[in-house]
Structures are given as C-alpha cells and as structure tokens.
Design an enzyme around this catalytic site. Sequence first.
Site, PDB file in Angstrom:
ATOM      1  N   PRO A  10       0.787  -1.228   0.000  1.00  0.00           N
ATOM      2  CA  PRO A  10       0.000   0.000   0.000  1.00  0.00           C
ATOM      3  C   PRO A  10       0.821   1.282   0.000  1.00  0.00           C
ATOM      4  O   PRO A  10       1.833   1.392   0.705  1.00  0.00           O
ATOM      5  CB  PRO A  10      -0.829  -0.113   1.289  1.00  0.00           C
ATOM      6  CG  PRO A  10      -0.114  -1.095   2.125  1.00  0.00           C
ATOM      7  CD  PRO A  10       0.532  -2.059   1.181  1.00  0.00           C
ATOM      8  N   ASN A  11       0.357   2.213  -0.809  1.00  0.00           N
ATOM      9  CA  ASN A  11       0.884   3.580  -0.920  1.00  0.00           C
ATOM     10  C   ASN A  11       2.218   3.680  -1.656  1.00  0.00           C
ATOM     11  O   ASN A  11       2.700   4.781  -1.923  1.00  0.00           O
ATOM     12  CB  ASN A  11       0.999   4.257   0.463  1.00  0.00           C
ATOM     13  CG  ASN A  11      -0.347   4.383   1.135  1.00  0.00           C
ATOM     14  OD1 ASN A  11      -1.291   4.892   0.535  1.00  0.00           O
ATOM     15  ND2 ASN A  11      -0.467   3.895   2.354  1.00  0.00           N
ATOM     16  N   ARG A  18       5.578  12.274  -2.748  1.00  0.00           N
ATOM     17  CA  ARG A  18       5.434  12.862  -1.403  1.00  0.00           C
ATOM     18  C   ARG A  18       6.490  12.266  -0.473  1.00  0.00           C
ATOM     19  O   ARG A  18       7.022  11.210  -0.748  1.00  0.00           O
ATOM     20  CB  ARG A  18       4.043  12.560  -0.826  1.00  0.00           C
ATOM     21  CG  ARG A  18       2.972  13.356  -1.517  1.00  0.00           C
ATOM     22  CD  ARG A  18       1.596  12.954  -1.068  1.00  0.00           C
ATOM     23  NE  ARG A  18       0.732  12.886  -2.234  1.00  0.00           N
ATOM     24  CZ  ARG A  18      -0.376  12.174  -2.326  1.00  0.00           C
ATOM     25  NH1 ARG A  18      -0.778  11.450  -1.309  1.00  0.00           N
ATOM     26  NH2 ARG A  18      -1.090  12.174  -3.423  1.00  0.00           N
ATOM     27  N   TYR A  23      11.423   8.722   1.717  1.00  0.00           N
ATOM     28  CA  TYR A  23      11.427   7.638   0.723  1.00  0.00           C
ATOM     29  C   TYR A  23      12.190   7.979  -0.562  1.00  0.00           C
ATOM     30  O   TYR A  23      12.275   7.137  -1.452  1.00  0.00           O
ATOM     31  CB  TYR A  23       9.982   7.244   0.391  1.00  0.00           C
ATOM     32  CG  TYR A  23       9.225   6.736   1.593  1.00  0.00           C
ATOM     33  CD1 TYR A  23       9.622   5.572   2.238  1.00  0.00           C
ATOM     34  CD2 TYR A  23       8.116   7.417   2.104  1.00  0.00           C
ATOM     35  CE1 TYR A  23       8.959   5.105   3.356  1.00  0.00           C
ATOM     36  CE2 TYR A  23       7.432   6.956   3.215  1.00  0.00           C
ATOM     37  CZ  TYR A  23       7.864   5.799   3.835  1.00  0.00           C
ATOM     38  OH  TYR A  23       7.203   5.333   4.939  1.00  0.00           O
ATOM     39  N   ASN A  74       7.922  -5.853  -0.516  1.00  0.00           N
ATOM     40  CA  ASN A  74       7.825  -4.647   0.308  1.00  0.00           C
ATOM     41  C   ASN A  74       6.346  -4.507   0.636  1.00  0.00           C
ATOM     42  O   ASN A  74       5.559  -4.000  -0.176  1.00  0.00           O
ATOM     43  CB  ASN A  74       8.342  -3.406  -0.419  1.00  0.00           C
ATOM     44  CG  ASN A  74       8.344  -2.191   0.498  1.00  0.00           C
ATOM     45  OD1 ASN A  74       7.717  -2.221   1.573  1.00  0.00           O
ATOM     46  ND2 ASN A  74       9.019  -1.128   0.092  1.00  0.00           N
ATOM     47  N   ALA A  77       3.005  -0.746   5.011  1.00  0.00           N
ATOM     48  CA  ALA A  77       2.532  -0.746   6.399  1.00  0.00           C
ATOM     49  C   ALA A  77       1.932  -2.088   6.818  1.00  0.00           C
ATOM     50  O   ALA A  77       1.869  -2.396   8.018  1.00  0.00           O
ATOM     51  CB  ALA A  77       1.510   0.375   6.594  1.00  0.00           C
ATOM     52  N   GLU A  98      12.287  -9.942   2.445  1.00  0.00           N
ATOM     53  CA  GLU A  98      11.542  -8.761   2.895  1.00  0.00           C
ATOM     54  C   GLU A  98      12.376  -7.517   2.583  1.00  0.00           C
ATOM     55  O   GLU A  98      13.585  -7.488   2.841  1.00  0.00           O
ATOM     56  CB  GLU A  98      11.297  -8.851   4.402  1.00  0.00           C
ATOM     57  CG  GLU A  98      10.628  -7.614   4.980  1.00  0.00           C
ATOM     58  CD  GLU A  98      10.464  -7.700   6.494  1.00  0.00           C
ATOM     59  OE1 GLU A  98      10.802  -8.745   7.098  1.00  0.00           O
ATOM     60  OE2 GLU A  98      10.015  -6.686   7.073  1.00  0.00           O
ATOM     61  N   HIS A 100      12.544  -3.087   2.529  1.00  0.00           N
ATOM     62  CA  HIS A 100      12.025  -1.754   2.853  1.00  0.00           C
ATOM     63  C   HIS A 100      12.993  -0.704   2.343  1.00  0.00           C
ATOM     64  O   HIS A 100      14.224  -0.875   2.459  1.00  0.00           O
ATOM     65  CB  HIS A 100      11.839  -1.585   4.368  1.00  0.00           C
ATOM     66  CG  HIS A 100      10.889  -2.587   4.931  1.00  0.00           C
ATOM     67  ND1 HIS A 100       9.534  -2.501   4.749  1.00  0.00           N
ATOM     68  CD2 HIS A 100      11.116  -3.730   5.616  1.00  0.00           C
ATOM     69  CE1 HIS A 100       8.970  -3.545   5.302  1.00  0.00           C
ATOM     70  NE2 HIS A 100       9.889  -4.306   5.842  1.00  0.00           N
ATOM     71  N   ARG A 107      13.136   4.008  12.899  1.00  0.00           N
ATOM     72  CA  ARG A 107      11.937   4.855  12.846  1.00  0.00           C
ATOM     73  C   ARG A 107      11.038   4.595  14.074  1.00  0.00           C
ATOM     74  O   ARG A 107      11.532   4.130  15.098  1.00  0.00           O
ATOM     75  CB  ARG A 107      11.222   4.608  11.516  1.00  0.00           C
ATOM     76  CG  ARG A 107      12.111   4.955  10.299  1.00  0.00           C
ATOM     77  CD  ARG A 107      11.376   4.775   8.998  1.00  0.00           C
ATOM     78  NE  ARG A 107      10.261   5.713   8.886  1.00  0.00           N
ATOM     79  CZ  ARG A 107       9.324   5.631   7.946  1.00  0.00           C
ATOM     80  NH1 ARG A 107       9.368   4.659   7.040  1.00  0.00           N
ATOM     81  NH2 ARG A 107       8.340   6.516   7.911  1.00  0.00           N
TER      82      ARG A 107
HETATM   83  O1  CA2 Z   1      10.406   1.767   4.013  1.00  0.00           O
HETATM   84  C1  CA2 Z   1       9.574   1.097   3.412  1.00  0.00           C
HETATM   85  O2  CA2 Z   1       9.759   0.617   2.293  1.00  0.00           O
HETATM   86  C2  CA2 Z   1       8.186   0.881   4.051  1.00  0.00           C
HETATM   87  O3  CA2 Z   1       7.738  -0.424   3.720  1.00  0.00           O
HETATM   88  C3  CA2 Z   1       7.283   1.932   3.453  1.00  0.00           C
HETATM   89  C4  CA2 Z   1       5.896   1.961   4.080  1.00  0.00           C
HETATM   90  C5  CA2 Z   1       5.990   2.035   5.591  1.00  0.00           C
HETATM   91  O4  CA2 Z   1       4.689   1.956   6.166  1.00  0.00           O
HETATM   92  C6  CA2 Z   1       6.856   0.928   6.158  1.00  0.00           C
HETATM   93  O5  CA2 Z   1       6.923   1.080   7.551  1.00  0.00           O
HETATM   94  C7  CA2 Z   1       8.244   0.984   5.564  1.00  0.00           C
HETATM   95  C8  CA2 Z   1       5.105   3.173   3.593  1.00  0.00           C
HETATM   96  C9  CA2 Z   1       5.003   3.274   2.119  1.00  0.00           C
HETATM   97  C10 CA2 Z   1       4.318   4.580   1.797  1.00  0.00           C
HETATM   98  O6  CA2 Z   1       5.009   5.188   0.747  1.00  0.00           O
HETATM   99  C11 CA2 Z   1       4.747   6.496   0.523  1.00  0.00           C
HETATM  100  C12 CA2 Z   1       5.409   7.054  -0.536  1.00  0.00           C
HETATM  101  C13 CA2 Z   1       5.218   8.383  -0.825  1.00  0.00           C
HETATM  102  C14 CA2 Z   1       4.350   9.148  -0.067  1.00  0.00           C
HETATM  103  C15 CA2 Z   1       3.683   8.570   0.990  1.00  0.00           C
HETATM  104  C16 CA2 Z   1       3.885   7.233   1.283  1.00  0.00           C
END
Ligand code: CA2
Length: 144
Positions: A10-11, A18, A23, A74, A77, A98, A100, A107
């Site tokens: 997701p996301n 953003r 990221y 990946n 969340a 896995e 990230h 974090r």
């Molecule tokens: O660090 C990672 O790859 C995560 O899997 C990214 C997830 C986060 O919830 C994990 O804890 C770590 C979040 C991905 C959301 O990506 C976004 C990208 C741009 C703007 C907002 C969110």
Amino acid sequence: MTSILILNGPNLNLLGTRQPEVYGHTTLADIQALCTDTARDLGCSIAFEQSNSEGFMIDLIHAAKGTHDGIILNAGAYTHTSVALMDALASVEIPTVELHLSNIHAREEFRHTSYISKVAIGVICGFGANGYPMALKALCEHLA
Ligand code: CA2
C-alpha cells in the site's frame, strides 16, 4: 529461467511524489526499470506488481506457487500488521526476501515489528531504491 515476483504494498504507488525526505525522489516506475535492468544482468525474469489491497496481495502470493521461484516483498505498512500476509507466505513456501526503502528499525517503535520477517529468508532495509537490485541479487544467488 529463475522467475521472481516483486510485490509492493500500500501507498508505494505514491513514491517520488510525497515525503521525499523519507522515501527519496525515485518513483515506483523508476524502481521497476531498475529491477528490469538488474534481472537482465542476472539472467532471471521478474513480474513487478503493486497493490493497495491486502486481499489482492494474498491472491498474488497464492498465484505465485508454481509460477515464481522467489518473492521480494515490500509489504508497506502491512508489514507491521498483517498476520494474513505472513500466513500466505508460509503456506506457499516460496523463498521470500523482505524489503524496505527506509530503515524501519531507526523509525517509530510500531515499525520495529514485522510479521514478514518471521517467514522471510532475509531482510534488506534502509538502502532506498538500491535495495531492490540488492534483494534480486541475493535471492537469485540463494536460488542458484
Ligand atoms: O520503508 C519502506 O519501504 C516501508 O515499507 C514503506 C511503508 C511504511 O509503512 C513501512 O513502515 C516501511 C510506507 C510506504 C508509503 O510510501 C509512501 C510514498 C510516498 C508518499 C507517501 C507514502
């Protein structure tokens, strides 16, 4: 030829648009191109997927049985919440890395727990988009 499913949760479709301070500026399309180049160099094939739906991710993991030799996941969340994704990976018994972008251990406390780690052969985190080619290389060598 070794076939790898690269599954993004997701996301992650929002990457590069953003929160670049967390990221980076790389988009998911950039990462897909990086993975395609890396797979060509390694001599393996990839399927690159993204879904915001936990259920669809589980369907893709089930469908990977007999189709893909390894998974790079990946789970976004869902990493920190989804017993269902962990159970799906355990049920198909496909070696899974896995992944990230960020170092989840540096974090917030809630990101320190991963259900995926319990069934993964290894974890790569904190190297941004470069983690994807690192994971591909590690998984291909594991499967060789
Ligand atoms: O660090 C990672 O790859 C995560 O899997 C990214 C997830 C986060 O919830 C994990 O804890 C770590 C979040 C991905 C959301 O990506 C976004 C990208 C741009 C703007 C907002 C969110």
